[in-house]
Scaffold this motif. Structure first.
Motif, PDB file in Angstrom:
ATOM      1  N   MET A   1       0.842  -1.172   0.000  1.00  0.00           N
ATOM      2  CA  MET A   1       0.000   0.000   0.000  1.00  0.00           C
ATOM      3  C   MET A   1       0.894   1.244   0.000  1.00  0.00           C
ATOM      4  N   ARG A   2       0.547   2.192  -0.787  1.00  0.00           N
ATOM      5  CA  ARG A   2       1.276   3.453  -0.848  1.00  0.00           C
ATOM      6  C   ARG A   2       0.665   4.444   0.144  1.00  0.00           C
ATOM      7  N   ASP A   3       1.529   5.140   0.888  1.00  0.00           N
ATOM      8  CA  ASP A   3       1.095   6.079   1.916  1.00  0.00           C
ATOM      9  C   ASP A   3       2.015   7.297   1.886  1.00  0.00           C
ATOM     10  N   SER A   4       1.688   8.268   1.052  1.00  0.00           N
ATOM     11  CA  SER A   4       2.543   9.441   0.885  1.00  0.00           C
ATOM     12  C   SER A   4       2.701  10.241   2.177  1.00  0.00           C
ATOM     13  N   LYS A   5       1.672  10.242   3.022  1.00  0.00           N
ATOM     14  CA  LYS A   5       1.760  10.957   4.301  1.00  0.00           C
ATOM     15  C   LYS A   5       2.827  10.320   5.203  1.00  0.00           C
ATOM     16  N   ARG A   6       2.825   8.991   5.281  1.00  0.00           N
ATOM     17  CA  ARG A   6       3.836   8.305   6.098  1.00  0.00           C
ATOM     18  C   ARG A   6       5.239   8.574   5.553  1.00  0.00           C
ATOM     19  N   LEU A   7       5.405   8.484   4.241  1.00  0.00           N
ATOM     20  CA  LEU A   7       6.723   8.704   3.651  1.00  0.00           C
ATOM     21  C   LEU A   7       7.221  10.111   3.944  1.00  0.00           C
ATOM     22  N   ALA A   8       6.341  11.093   3.889  1.00  0.00           N
ATOM     23  CA  ALA A   8       6.722  12.474   4.193  1.00  0.00           C
ATOM     24  C   ALA A   8       7.152  12.609   5.653  1.00  0.00           C
ATOM     25  N   GLU A   9       6.436  11.945   6.555  1.00  0.00           N
ATOM     26  CA  GLU A   9       6.789  11.985   7.982  1.00  0.00           C
ATOM     27  C   GLU A   9       8.120  11.280   8.240  1.00  0.00           C
ATOM     28  N   ILE A  10       8.343  10.164   7.571  1.00  0.00           N
ATOM     29  CA  ILE A  10       9.601   9.415   7.716  1.00  0.00           C
ATOM     30  C   ILE A  10      10.776  10.302   7.310  1.00  0.00           C
ATOM     31  N   ARG A  11      10.630  11.019   6.215  1.00  0.00           N
ATOM     32  CA  ARG A  11      11.716  11.873   5.705  1.00  0.00           C
ATOM     33  C   ARG A  11      12.051  13.032   6.643  1.00  0.00           C
ATOM     34  N   LYS A  12      11.150  13.379   7.541  1.00  0.00           N
ATOM     35  CA  LYS A  12      11.407  14.456   8.512  1.00  0.00           C
ATOM     36  C   LYS A  12      12.252  13.970   9.685  1.00  0.00           C
ATOM     37  N   LEU A  13      12.329  12.662   9.870  1.00  0.00           N
ATOM     38  CA  LEU A  13      13.068  12.087  10.995  1.00  0.00           C
ATOM     39  C   LEU A  13      14.550  11.970  10.663  1.00  0.00           C
ATOM     40  N   PRO A  14      15.412  11.957  11.695  1.00  0.00           N
ATOM     41  CA  PRO A  14      16.838  11.716  11.447  1.00  0.00           C
ATOM     42  C   PRO A  14      17.065  10.241  11.103  1.00  0.00           C
ATOM     43  N   HIS A  33       7.147  -8.296   3.510  1.00  0.00           N
ATOM     44  CA  HIS A  33       6.634  -6.931   3.624  1.00  0.00           C
ATOM     45  C   HIS A  33       6.107  -6.416   2.292  1.00  0.00           C
ATOM     46  N   GLY A  34       5.945  -7.308   1.318  1.00  0.00           N
ATOM     47  CA  GLY A  34       5.377  -6.916   0.028  1.00  0.00           C
ATOM     48  C   GLY A  34       6.384  -6.644  -1.067  1.00  0.00           C
ATOM     49  N   LYS A  35       7.678  -6.793  -0.761  1.00  0.00           N
ATOM     50  CA  LYS A  35       8.726  -6.560  -1.769  1.00  0.00           C
ATOM     51  C   LYS A  35       8.669  -7.658  -2.817  1.00  0.00           C
ATOM     52  N   GLY A  36       8.805  -7.256  -4.064  1.00  0.00           N
ATOM     53  CA  GLY A  36       8.856  -8.201  -5.168  1.00  0.00           C
ATOM     54  C   GLY A  36       9.785  -7.680  -6.234  1.00  0.00           C
ATOM     55  N   ARG A  37       9.987  -8.431  -7.261  1.00  0.00           N
ATOM     56  CA  ARG A  37      10.861  -7.994  -8.344  1.00  0.00           C
ATOM     57  C   ARG A  37      10.284  -6.729  -8.967  1.00  0.00           C
ATOM     58  N   GLY A  38      10.988  -5.617  -8.806  1.00  0.00           N
ATOM     59  CA  GLY A  38      10.525  -4.343  -9.348  1.00  0.00           C
ATOM     60  C   GLY A  38       9.404  -3.700  -8.548  1.00  0.00           C
ATOM     61  N   ILE A  39       9.073  -4.261  -7.384  1.00  0.00           N
ATOM     62  CA  ILE A  39       7.987  -3.736  -6.549  1.00  0.00           C
ATOM     63  C   ILE A  39       8.546  -3.399  -5.167  1.00  0.00           C
ATOM     64  N   LYS A  40       8.335  -2.169  -4.732  1.00  0.00           N
ATOM     65  CA  LYS A  40       8.760  -1.773  -3.383  1.00  0.00           C
ATOM     66  C   LYS A  40       7.846  -2.417  -2.350  1.00  0.00           C
ATOM     67  N   ASP A  42       5.524  -2.528   1.040  1.00  0.00           N
ATOM     68  CA  ASP A  42       4.461  -1.665   1.544  1.00  0.00           C
ATOM     69  C   ASP A  42       5.091  -0.477   2.274  1.00  0.00           C
ATOM     70  N   ASP A  43       4.532   0.708   2.097  1.00  0.00           N
ATOM     71  CA  ASP A  43       5.078   1.918   2.727  1.00  0.00           C
ATOM     72  C   ASP A  43       5.049   1.867   4.251  1.00  0.00           C
ATOM     73  N   SER A  44       4.249   1.002   4.835  1.00  0.00           N
ATOM     74  CA  SER A  44       4.241   0.892   6.298  1.00  0.00           C
ATOM     75  C   SER A  44       5.526   0.235   6.801  1.00  0.00           C
ATOM     76  N   PHE A  45       6.315  -0.315   5.890  1.00  0.00           N
ATOM     77  CA  PHE A  45       7.593  -0.925   6.254  1.00  0.00           C
ATOM     78  C   PHE A  45       8.735  -0.074   5.716  1.00  0.00           C
ATOM     79  N   THR A  46       8.783   1.174   6.194  1.00  0.00           N
ATOM     80  CA  THR A  46       9.840   2.112   5.838  1.00  0.00           C
ATOM     81  C   THR A  46      10.463   2.678   7.098  1.00  0.00           C
TER      82      THR A  46
END
Length: 90
Positions: A1-14, A33-40, A42-46
């Motif tokens: 699942m893509r979660d742009s809000k989570r990714l933005a919050e993650i990038r604010k952290l050290p 965690h949903g990783k596959g060939r050419g597939i990232k 899930d964003d909850s695992f960042t």
């Protein structure tokens, strides 16, 4: 699942590994965690990693696959604490 809000919050952290204030959202490298060939995963695992740590992690320079997976699980738990508390937990 893509979660742009989570990714933005993650990038604010050290970086969860070295504390560098400039971090990227680093995704899990495992199929469970949903990783596959050419597939990232899930964003909850960042986690926030700086460019150097992210590169070293993705290239398994920090340990073998098993060690890297264990490290990522610890980083994920630490990241969740950092996001909840909105503060460093170093």
């Amino acid at each position: 699942m893509r979660d742009s809000k989570r990714l933005a919050e993650i990038r604010k952290l050290p970086c969860v590994r070295c504390g560098n204030p400039n971090s990227q959202a680093a995704h899990s490298n495992w199929a469970k965690h949903g990783k596959g060939r050419g597939i990232k995963a899930d964003d909850s695992f960042t986690v926030p990693l700086c460019h150097v740590c992210h590169s070293d992690f993705d290239q398994y320079k920090l340990g073998n696959r098993e060690q890297s997976e264990a490290m990522f699980e610890k980083w994920l738990a630490k990241t969740e604490l950092m996001m909840r508390k909105n503060e460093d937990v170093f």
